[in-house]
Scaffold this motif. Structure first.
Motif, PDB file in Angstrom:
ATOM      1  N   PRO A 191       0.815  -1.214   0.000  1.00 18.67           N
ATOM      2  CA  PRO A 191       0.000   0.000   0.000  1.00 18.67           C
ATOM      3  C   PRO A 191       0.848   1.265   0.000  1.00 18.67           C
ATOM      4  CG  PRO A 191      -0.599  -1.504   1.792  1.00 18.67           C
ATOM      5  CD  PRO A 191       0.719  -1.955   1.252  1.00 18.67           C
ATOM      6  N   SER A 192       0.293   2.303  -0.572  1.00 16.51           N
ATOM      7  CA  SER A 192       0.819   3.648  -0.344  1.00 16.51           C
ATOM      8  C   SER A 192       0.079   4.211   0.868  1.00 16.51           C
ATOM      9  CB  SER A 192       0.613   4.509  -1.584  1.00 16.51           C
ATOM     10  OG  SER A 192      -0.763   4.550  -1.934  1.00 16.51           O
ATOM     11  N   LEU A 193       0.082   5.512   1.030  1.00 17.73           N
ATOM     12  CA  LEU A 193      -0.544   6.125   2.195  1.00 17.73           C
ATOM     13  C   LEU A 193      -1.971   5.634   2.367  1.00 17.73           C
ATOM     14  CD1 LEU A 193      -0.257   8.246   4.462  1.00 17.73           C
ATOM     15  CD2 LEU A 193      -1.263   9.889   2.875  1.00 17.73           C
ATOM     16  N   THR A 194      -2.260   5.089   3.544  1.00 15.06           N
ATOM     17  CA  THR A 194      -3.574   4.531   3.845  1.00 15.06           C
ATOM     18  C   THR A 194      -4.049   5.108   5.169  1.00 15.06           C
ATOM     19  OG1 THR A 194      -2.931   2.481   2.724  1.00 15.06           O
ATOM     20  CG2 THR A 194      -4.874   2.374   4.139  1.00 15.06           C
ATOM     21  N   ARG A 195      -5.338   5.381   5.262  1.00 13.44           N
ATOM     22  CA  ARG A 195      -5.879   6.062   6.438  1.00 13.44           C
ATOM     23  C   ARG A 195      -6.002   5.078   7.610  1.00 13.44           C
ATOM     24  NH1 ARG A 195      -8.509  10.922   6.545  1.00 13.44           N
ATOM     25  NH2 ARG A 195      -8.835  10.861   4.298  1.00 13.44           N
ATOM     26  N   THR A 196      -4.890   4.883   8.305  1.00 15.77           N
ATOM     27  CA  THR A 196      -4.836   3.989   9.456  1.00 15.77           C
ATOM     28  C   THR A 196      -4.304   4.734  10.669  1.00 15.77           C
ATOM     29  OG1 THR A 196      -2.557   3.285   9.021  1.00 15.77           O
ATOM     30  CG2 THR A 196      -4.318   2.041   7.916  1.00 15.77           C
ATOM     31  N   ASP A 197      -4.393   4.073  11.832  1.00 16.88           N
ATOM     32  CA  ASP A 197      -3.833   4.688  13.041  1.00 16.88           C
ATOM     33  C   ASP A 197      -2.335   4.942  12.875  1.00 16.88           C
ATOM     34  OD1 ASP A 197      -6.311   4.536  14.193  1.00 16.88           O
ATOM     35  OD2 ASP A 197      -5.864   2.804  15.460  1.00 16.88           O
ATOM     36  N   MET A 198      -1.631   3.992  12.236  1.00 19.16           N
ATOM     37  CA  MET A 198      -0.182   4.133  12.079  1.00 19.16           C
ATOM     38  C   MET A 198       0.170   5.354  11.236  1.00 19.16           C
ATOM     39  SD  MET A 198       2.598   1.249  10.872  1.00 19.16           S
ATOM     40  CE  MET A 198       2.255   1.294   9.125  1.00 19.16           C
ATOM     41  N   ALA A 199      -0.698   5.693  10.278  1.00 13.64           N
ATOM     42  CA  ALA A 199      -0.417   6.812   9.372  1.00 13.64           C
ATOM     43  C   ALA A 199      -1.072   8.113   9.815  1.00 13.64           C
ATOM     44  CB  ALA A 199      -0.889   6.468   7.958  1.00 13.64           C
TER      45      ALA A 199
ATOM     46  N   ALA B  87      -2.407  13.485  -2.169  1.00 13.87           N
ATOM     47  CA  ALA B  87      -3.520  13.379  -3.118  1.00 13.87           C
ATOM     48  C   ALA B  87      -3.141  13.963  -4.478  1.00 13.87           C
ATOM     49  CB  ALA B  87      -4.751  14.079  -2.552  1.00 13.87           C
ATOM     50  N   LYS B  88      -2.394  15.039  -4.473  1.00 12.41           N
ATOM     51  CA  LYS B  88      -1.961  15.635  -5.741  1.00 12.41           C
ATOM     52  C   LYS B  88      -0.998  14.723  -6.488  1.00 12.41           C
ATOM     53  CE  LYS B  88      -2.562  20.430  -4.250  1.00 12.41           C
ATOM     54  NZ  LYS B  88      -1.896  21.690  -3.848  1.00 12.41           N
ATOM     55  N   ARG B  89      -0.257  13.922  -5.756  1.00 11.44           N
ATOM     56  CA  ARG B  89       0.730  13.028  -6.366  1.00 11.44           C
ATOM     57  C   ARG B  89       0.084  11.755  -6.909  1.00 11.44           C
ATOM     58  NH1 ARG B  89       3.995  10.825  -8.760  1.00 11.44           N
ATOM     59  NH2 ARG B  89       6.174  10.326  -8.321  1.00 11.44           N
ATOM     60  N   MET B  90      -1.077  11.374  -6.351  1.00 16.09           N
ATOM     61  CA  MET B  90      -1.745  10.143  -6.752  1.00 16.09           C
ATOM     62  C   MET B  90      -2.511  10.338  -8.059  1.00 16.09           C
ATOM     63  SD  MET B  90      -1.289   7.881  -4.268  1.00 16.09           S
ATOM     64  CE  MET B  90      -0.918   7.810  -2.508  1.00 16.09           C
ATOM     65  N   PRO B  91      -2.311   9.480  -9.058  1.00 20.84           N
ATOM     66  CA  PRO B  91      -3.119   9.581 -10.269  1.00 20.84           C
ATOM     67  C   PRO B  91      -4.619   9.487  -9.999  1.00 20.84           C
ATOM     68  CG  PRO B  91      -1.192   8.263 -10.725  1.00 20.84           C
ATOM     69  CD  PRO B  91      -1.177   8.529  -9.241  1.00 20.84           C
ATOM     70  N   LEU B  92      -5.040   8.689  -9.009  1.00 22.57           N
ATOM     71  CA  LEU B  92      -6.460   8.602  -8.687  1.00 22.57           C
ATOM     72  C   LEU B  92      -6.929   9.747  -7.802  1.00 22.57           C
ATOM     73  CD1 LEU B  92      -7.121   4.780  -8.175  1.00 22.57           C
ATOM     74  CD2 LEU B  92      -7.477   6.185 -10.206  1.00 22.57           C
TER      75      LEU B  92
ATOM     76  N   VAL C 279      -6.647  10.387  -4.555  1.00 25.56           N
ATOM     77  CA  VAL C 279      -6.994  10.161  -3.148  1.00 25.56           C
ATOM     78  C   VAL C 279      -6.048   9.130  -2.561  1.00 25.56           C
ATOM     79  CG1 VAL C 279      -9.440  10.710  -3.416  1.00 25.56           C
ATOM     80  CG2 VAL C 279      -8.668   8.361  -3.782  1.00 25.56           C
ATOM     81  N   GLY C 280      -5.920   9.159  -1.218  1.00 26.65           N
ATOM     82  CA  GLY C 280      -5.236   8.086  -0.523  1.00 26.65           C
ATOM     83  C   GLY C 280      -6.176   6.915  -0.318  1.00 26.65           C
ATOM     84  N   ALA C 281      -5.624   5.788   0.108  1.00 23.27           N
ATOM     85  CA  ALA C 281      -6.421   4.574   0.281  1.00 23.27           C
ATOM     86  C   ALA C 281      -7.113   4.538   1.634  1.00 23.27           C
ATOM     87  CB  ALA C 281      -5.534   3.343   0.131  1.00 23.27           C
ATOM     88  N   GLU C 282      -8.245   3.854   1.664  1.00 25.42           N
ATOM     89  CA  GLU C 282      -8.890   3.457   2.906  1.00 25.42           C
ATOM     90  C   GLU C 282      -8.481   2.014   3.210  1.00 25.42           C
ATOM     91  OE1 GLU C 282     -10.603   5.390   4.872  1.00 25.42           O
ATOM     92  OE2 GLU C 282     -10.608   7.122   3.512  1.00 25.42           O
TER      93      GLU C 282
ATOM     94  N   VAL D  74      -0.764  -1.257  -4.111  1.00 25.09           N
ATOM     95  CA  VAL D  74      -2.144  -0.788  -3.929  1.00 25.09           C
ATOM     96  C   VAL D  74      -1.998   0.692  -3.617  1.00 25.09           C
ATOM     97  CG1 VAL D  74      -4.318  -1.158  -2.697  1.00 25.09           C
ATOM     98  CG2 VAL D  74      -2.710  -3.065  -2.982  1.00 25.09           C
ATOM     99  N   ASP D  75      -1.834   1.474  -4.690  1.00 27.00           N
ATOM    100  CA  ASP D  75      -1.239   2.808  -4.528  1.00 27.00           C
ATOM    101  C   ASP D  75      -1.908   3.899  -5.351  1.00 27.00           C
ATOM    102  OD1 ASP D  75      -0.482   2.142  -7.101  1.00 27.00           O
ATOM    103  OD2 ASP D  75       1.661   2.458  -6.790  1.00 27.00           O
TER     104      ASP D  75
END
Length: 254
Positions: free
Chosen positions: A182-190, A204-209, A211-214, A240-241
């Motif tokens: 994974p790339s940046l994912t919305r978790t406690d660790m992150a 988010a600007k760097r991601m082609p999609l 948004v960051g992952a859930e 998963v990025d």
């Protein structure tokens, strides 16, 4: 779908984030789950959402080889088999190596690398018997480097290549081994990343999609790799990025 009906899956780091989301996903598809982590209360909260007759909570520290061996002995005693191992327990740290003390290095390696080693070693005889599979949680940080995260990068790089080597060694045993990255994912660790210096917007600007992952996004990829839909997939470190690694690193010139 019930892709995991009659399958026993053990998930480490199951008390929050990607681990908890994976527990929900595999349970929804029929799996019997063993939820492992260091914090009883977090594991119990996840288990409370799942069918009690198909969910077991076992607190354990994966960095402790003796605790891991006892964990797998109990799983086999209770369930008689193991079909899926999801090595998701992990810890991150940020900072230059010159500012990193020995205890921090050992803690990160203990959880991120030793923990995967301990669990794979203990699980493999049972996975060979069931023709099961392993899914490790690596990271895009295990494929390429990050600024100021050399220790974390080293640990996830080890998981990435360990995944490949295990796939080579045990494919003929009928055991598949893969990892999600994974790339940046919305978790406690992150959570610190999301809260600091508008980094979420910059990611988010760097991601082609855009948004960051859930956690559920990563759990879906884990479920695919753990299922028979991926029966001919092994030795893969799946980004998963949001398309991040499609870039060659040059800035958007549009």
């Amino acid at each position: 779908m019930e892709r995991f009906k009659d399958k026993v899956a053990l998930i480490t780091g199951a008390g929050s984030g990607i681990g908890a989301a994976t527990a929900r996903r595999l349970s929804d598809e029929g799996a019997t789950l063993v939820l492992v982590g260091r914090t009883q209360d977090k594991l119990d909260a996840v288990a409370a959402e799942l069918p009690a007759e198909r969910t077991t909570v076992i607190p354990a520290d994966v960095a402790d080889a003796n605790a891991v061996n006892a964990l797998f002995e109990r799983v086999i005693a209770d369930h008689g088999r193991l079909d899926i191992l999801v090595n998701n327990a992990g810890k991150a740290t940020v900072g230059a190596i010159t500012d990193t003390d020995d205890d921090t290095w050992r803690q990160i390696m203990g959880i991120n690398v030793d923990g995967v080693f301990h669990c794979c070693r203990a699980a493999l005889p049972h996975l060979i018997a069931s023709k099961g599979n392993i899914v490790n949680t690596s990271s895009v940080s295990g494929i390429g480097g990050d600024w100021g995260m050399s220790v974390y990068n080293a640990s996830k790089g080890a998981v990435t290549n360990f995944t490949r080597a295990l796939a080579l060694d045990h494919g003929r045993d009928g055991v598949r081994v893969n990892a999600v990255c994974p790339s940046l994912t919305r978790t406690d660790m992150a959570s610190g990343v999301f809260e600091k210096n508008h980094l979420l917007d910059r990611f988010a600007k760097r991601m082609p999609l855009g948004v960051g992952a859930e956690p559920a996004d990563v759990a879906s990829a884990i479920a695919f790799l753990a299922s028979d839909d991926a029966r001919f997939v092994s030795g893969v470190n799946l980004p998963v990025d949001g398309g991040l690694m499609a870039s060659n690193g040059q800035p958007n010139m549009g």
